[in-house]
Design a protein around this motif. Structure first.
Motif, PDB file in Angstrom:
ATOM      1  N   ALA A 180      -4.830 -30.119  36.050  1.00  0.00           N
ATOM      2  CA  ALA A 180      -4.349 -29.085  36.980  1.00  0.00           C
ATOM      3  C   ALA A 180      -3.867 -29.668  38.303  1.00  0.00           C
ATOM      4  CB  ALA A 180      -5.450 -28.065  37.235  1.00  0.00           C
ATOM      5  N   THR A 181      -4.236 -30.880  38.630  1.00  0.00           N
ATOM      6  CA  THR A 181      -3.824 -31.494  39.903  1.00  0.00           C
ATOM      7  C   THR A 181      -2.571 -32.362  39.774  1.00  0.00           C
ATOM      8  OG1 THR A 181      -5.251 -33.433  39.544  1.00  0.00           O
ATOM      9  CG2 THR A 181      -6.228 -31.533  40.670  1.00  0.00           C
ATOM     10  N   LEU A 182      -2.027 -32.507  38.561  1.00  0.00           N
ATOM     11  CA  LEU A 182      -0.882 -33.392  38.351  1.00  0.00           C
ATOM     12  C   LEU A 182       0.415 -32.741  38.834  1.00  0.00           C
ATOM     13  CD1 LEU A 182      -1.758 -34.841  34.824  1.00  0.00           C
ATOM     14  CD2 LEU A 182      -2.243 -35.791  37.084  1.00  0.00           C
ATOM     15  N   ASP A 183       1.419 -33.572  39.026  1.00  0.00           N
ATOM     16  CA  ASP A 183       2.680 -33.122  39.630  1.00  0.00           C
ATOM     17  C   ASP A 183       3.412 -32.095  38.776  1.00  0.00           C
ATOM     18  OD1 ASP A 183       2.220 -34.762  41.772  1.00  0.00           O
ATOM     19  OD2 ASP A 183       3.425 -36.431  41.008  1.00  0.00           O
ATOM     20  N   PHE A 184       3.452 -32.292  37.457  1.00  0.00           N
ATOM     21  CA  PHE A 184       4.233 -31.382  36.619  1.00  0.00           C
ATOM     22  C   PHE A 184       3.635 -29.973  36.605  1.00  0.00           C
ATOM     23  CE2 PHE A 184       1.103 -33.007  33.631  1.00  0.00           C
ATOM     24  CZ  PHE A 184       0.773 -31.903  32.859  1.00  0.00           C
ATOM     25  N   VAL A 185       2.313 -29.878  36.840  1.00  0.00           N
ATOM     26  CA  VAL A 185       1.687 -28.549  36.918  1.00  0.00           C
ATOM     27  C   VAL A 185       2.089 -27.868  38.225  1.00  0.00           C
ATOM     28  CG1 VAL A 185      -0.506 -27.298  36.990  1.00  0.00           C
ATOM     29  CG2 VAL A 185      -0.229 -29.259  35.460  1.00  0.00           C
ATOM     30  N   ARG A 186       2.101 -28.627  39.307  1.00  0.00           N
ATOM     31  CA  ARG A 186       2.539 -28.053  40.581  1.00  0.00           C
ATOM     32  C   ARG A 186       4.009 -27.636  40.515  1.00  0.00           C
ATOM     33  NH1 ARG A 186      -0.905 -32.156  42.946  1.00  0.00           N
ATOM     34  NH2 ARG A 186       0.887 -33.572  43.133  1.00  0.00           N
ATOM     35  N   LYS A 204       8.031 -23.161  40.114  1.00  0.00           N
ATOM     36  CA  LYS A 204       9.128 -22.460  39.456  1.00  0.00           C
ATOM     37  C   LYS A 204       8.852 -20.967  39.294  1.00  0.00           C
ATOM     38  CE  LYS A 204      10.884 -26.378  36.785  1.00  0.00           C
ATOM     39  NZ  LYS A 204      11.112 -26.949  35.418  1.00  0.00           N
ATOM     40  N   GLY A 205       7.629 -20.555  39.593  1.00  0.00           N
ATOM     41  CA  GLY A 205       7.303 -19.140  39.505  1.00  0.00           C
ATOM     42  C   GLY A 205       6.648 -18.714  38.208  1.00  0.00           C
ATOM     43  N   LEU A 206       6.214 -19.673  37.369  1.00  0.00           N
ATOM     44  CA  LEU A 206       5.529 -19.312  36.133  1.00  0.00           C
ATOM     45  C   LEU A 206       4.187 -18.669  36.440  1.00  0.00           C
ATOM     46  CD1 LEU A 206       6.158 -22.431  33.859  1.00  0.00           C
ATOM     47  CD2 LEU A 206       7.311 -20.224  33.776  1.00  0.00           C
ATOM     48  N   SER A 207       3.807 -17.748  35.589  1.00  0.00           N
ATOM     49  CA  SER A 207       2.517 -17.084  35.774  1.00  0.00           C
ATOM     50  C   SER A 207       1.382 -18.060  35.525  1.00  0.00           C
ATOM     51  CB  SER A 207       2.392 -15.897  34.817  1.00  0.00           C
ATOM     52  OG  SER A 207       2.380 -16.336  33.468  1.00  0.00           O
ATOM     53  N   ASP A 208       0.211 -17.714  36.029  1.00  0.00           N
ATOM     54  CA  ASP A 208      -0.950 -18.595  35.882  1.00  0.00           C
ATOM     55  C   ASP A 208      -1.304 -18.792  34.416  1.00  0.00           C
ATOM     56  OD1 ASP A 208      -3.077 -20.123  37.200  1.00  0.00           O
ATOM     57  OD2 ASP A 208      -4.414 -18.629  36.320  1.00  0.00           O
ATOM     58  N   THR A 209      -1.198 -17.732  33.616  1.00  0.00           N
ATOM     59  CA  THR A 209      -1.501 -17.831  32.189  1.00  0.00           C
ATOM     60  C   THR A 209      -0.523 -18.758  31.483  1.00  0.00           C
ATOM     61  OG1 THR A 209      -2.394 -15.586  32.194  1.00  0.00           O
ATOM     62  CG2 THR A 209      -1.799 -16.528  30.055  1.00  0.00           C
ATOM     63  N   ALA A 210       0.758 -18.658  31.827  1.00  0.00           N
ATOM     64  CA  ALA A 210       1.770 -19.525  31.211  1.00  0.00           C
ATOM     65  C   ALA A 210       1.545 -20.984  31.582  1.00  0.00           C
ATOM     66  CB  ALA A 210       3.162 -19.066  31.638  1.00  0.00           C
ATOM     67  N   VAL A 211       1.187 -21.248  32.821  1.00  0.00           N
ATOM     68  CA  VAL A 211       0.928 -22.615  33.255  1.00  0.00           C
ATOM     69  C   VAL A 211      -0.251 -23.211  32.491  1.00  0.00           C
ATOM     70  CG1 VAL A 211       0.188 -24.043  35.198  1.00  0.00           C
ATOM     71  CG2 VAL A 211       1.929 -22.288  35.537  1.00  0.00           C
ATOM     72  N   VAL A 212      -1.294 -22.407  32.326  1.00  0.00           N
ATOM     73  CA  VAL A 212      -2.485 -22.900  31.634  1.00  0.00           C
ATOM     74  C   VAL A 212      -2.198 -23.164  30.168  1.00  0.00           C
ATOM     75  CG1 VAL A 212      -4.814 -22.277  30.882  1.00  0.00           C
ATOM     76  CG2 VAL A 212      -4.106 -21.846  33.238  1.00  0.00           C
ATOM     77  N   THR A 213      -1.565 -22.211  29.480  1.00  0.00           N
ATOM     78  CA  THR A 213      -1.355 -22.339  28.035  1.00  0.00           C
ATOM     79  C   THR A 213      -0.269 -23.349  27.676  1.00  0.00           C
ATOM     80  OG1 THR A 213       0.125 -20.424  28.133  1.00  0.00           O
ATOM     81  CG2 THR A 213      -2.188 -20.019  27.569  1.00  0.00           C
ATOM     82  N   ARG A 214       0.812 -23.398  28.452  1.00  0.00           N
ATOM     83  CA  ARG A 214       1.941 -24.254  28.087  1.00  0.00           C
ATOM     84  C   ARG A 214       1.828 -25.671  28.634  1.00  0.00           C
ATOM     85  NH1 ARG A 214       7.097 -20.287  29.425  1.00  0.00           N
ATOM     86  NH2 ARG A 214       6.454 -18.498  28.134  1.00  0.00           N
ATOM     87  N   HIS A 215       1.177 -25.843  29.772  1.00  0.00           N
ATOM     88  CA  HIS A 215       1.187 -27.149  30.432  1.00  0.00           C
ATOM     89  C   HIS A 215      -0.209 -27.788  30.514  1.00  0.00           C
ATOM     90  CE1 HIS A 215       5.404 -26.693  31.671  1.00  0.00           C
ATOM     91  NE2 HIS A 215       5.095 -25.422  31.914  1.00  0.00           N
ATOM     92  N   ILE A 216      -1.175 -27.051  31.017  1.00  0.00           N
ATOM     93  CA  ILE A 216      -2.491 -27.654  31.244  1.00  0.00           C
ATOM     94  C   ILE A 216      -3.251 -27.837  29.939  1.00  0.00           C
ATOM     95  CG2 ILE A 216      -4.713 -27.384  32.393  1.00  0.00           C
ATOM     96  CD1 ILE A 216      -3.347 -25.858  34.603  1.00  0.00           C
ATOM     97  N   LEU A 217      -3.292 -26.788  29.112  1.00  0.00           N
ATOM     98  CA  LEU A 217      -4.151 -26.811  27.932  1.00  0.00           C
ATOM     99  C   LEU A 217      -3.739 -27.897  26.945  1.00  0.00           C
ATOM    100  CD1 LEU A 217      -6.538 -25.512  26.538  1.00  0.00           C
ATOM    101  CD2 LEU A 217      -4.981 -23.860  25.493  1.00  0.00           C
TER     102      LEU A 217
END
Length: 325
Positions: free
Chosen positions: A218-224, A229-242
């Protein structure tokens, strides 16, 4: 081609490891007191020296250790695991009878520990430093610090003896002859307590790894960038972090396969399950060298296969891994 190259290299590296494991165990067992003939003589209450000498010659125990090791490895190349002196039939037949119970126990425990650990780890990471995180982390610490046999004994006392909800042991109902769905439900009913017992300690490991991995990713650059870009928190978690946080979990899945096989020895003895773990224990007690080596051979194959599948899955999850390296 990259995928096939990685698969070939993994299999080529596994064969020497398997031979070293079996040869090392064979040599270690020679240092243990007693042998198969001693166990057989003890079962019948003693025998005369002539009969003992004949039995040692029959089981080739009068030969040197190097000769017996070479003979065993040669038979192993022909997939001959030998004959069990205690059970009176080929070792392969004995293992085939016991293998389903261990595979079901390991598979169900691994699936439960991985799924529940991942879910709890995600919840703890999303609620970090709040009461869900504190509660989940505390439960994980308790599960990890408590021996599995204690969970098993307490589960038998509470759910089998006191409440009467679940059976205390065994792999099926005695005297019953279920078929089809009834058989599946009966086996699942008997495996409920053993599965929970074996899964709890691994669940604690997975949830802690998942929590730490989620917080790190969650602290990495691509997550920030994704959040900017305005993605929702759920989208960030499921598509990028998880997806990226799952990589350490998949690695741990292969590493824990051998540990879970070792834990199944205790669980199968506590719940009287007819699996490989209990067979290994009985073989040690009865000095049945062929059966014990056969169990180790099959167990090592299982661990190698699981790690092989995990390596291939890791390549699919992380395209950065190059099969040529």
């Amino acid at each position: 081609m990259r995928f096939l190259s990685l698969a070939g290299r993994r299999l080529a590296a596994a064969l020497p490891a398997l031979i070293i494991i079996l040869a090392g165990l064979f040599l270690l067992l020679q240092l243990a007191p007693g042998d198969t003939v001693d166990a057989l003589v003890a079962q019948v209450g003693g025998s005369d020296p002539t009969m003992i000498e004949e039995l040692r010659r029959h089981y080739a125990l009068d030969q040197s250790t190097s000769v017996r090791l070479g003979d065993y490895l040669w038979r192993l190349l022909h997939l001959d695991l030998g004959h069990s002196a205690i059970y009176g039939k080929p070792v392969a037949d004995v293992i085939v009878e016991r293998l389903p119970a261990t595979l079901l126990l390991m598979g169900s425990s691994l699936a439960l520990a991985f799924a529940a650990g991942m879910a709890l780890g995600v919840i703890a990471a999303r609620r970090v430093n709040r009461w869900p995180d504190t509660l989940i982390s505390t439960l994980g610490l308790i599960f990890y610090a408590t021996p599995s046999f204690w969970f098993g004994l307490m589960g038998i006392f509470v759910f089998a003896v006191y409440l009467g909800w679940l059976p205390a042991g065994g792999f099926g109902s005695i005297g019953a002859d279920p078929h089809g769905l009834s058989l599946v439900l009966d086996i699942a009913w008997h495996l409920t307590l053993p599965t929970l017992t074996l899964a709890l300690i691994f669940l604690a490991i997975y949830l802690r790894i998942m929590r730490a991995s989620m917080l790190e990713v969650a602290t990495l650059d691509f997550v920030r960038t994704a959040r900017a870009k305005g993605l929702s928190d759920t989208a960030v978690v499921t598509r990028h972090i998880l997806r990226n946080a799952l990589l350490p979990m998949v690695t741990l899945l292969g590493l824990q396969a051998g540990t879970m096989l070792g834990g199944s020895v205790v669980v199968e003895c506590v719940f009287a399950l007819p699996g490989l773990g209990r067979l290994a224990y009985e073989s040690v007690m009865q000095r049945d060298l062929n059966t014990l080596l056969g169990v180790v051979f099959v167990s090592a194959l299982l661990v190698i296969v699981i790690n092989f599948v995990v390596d291939l899955l890791y390549v699919r999850l992380d395209p950065r891994i190059n099969g040529g390296r």
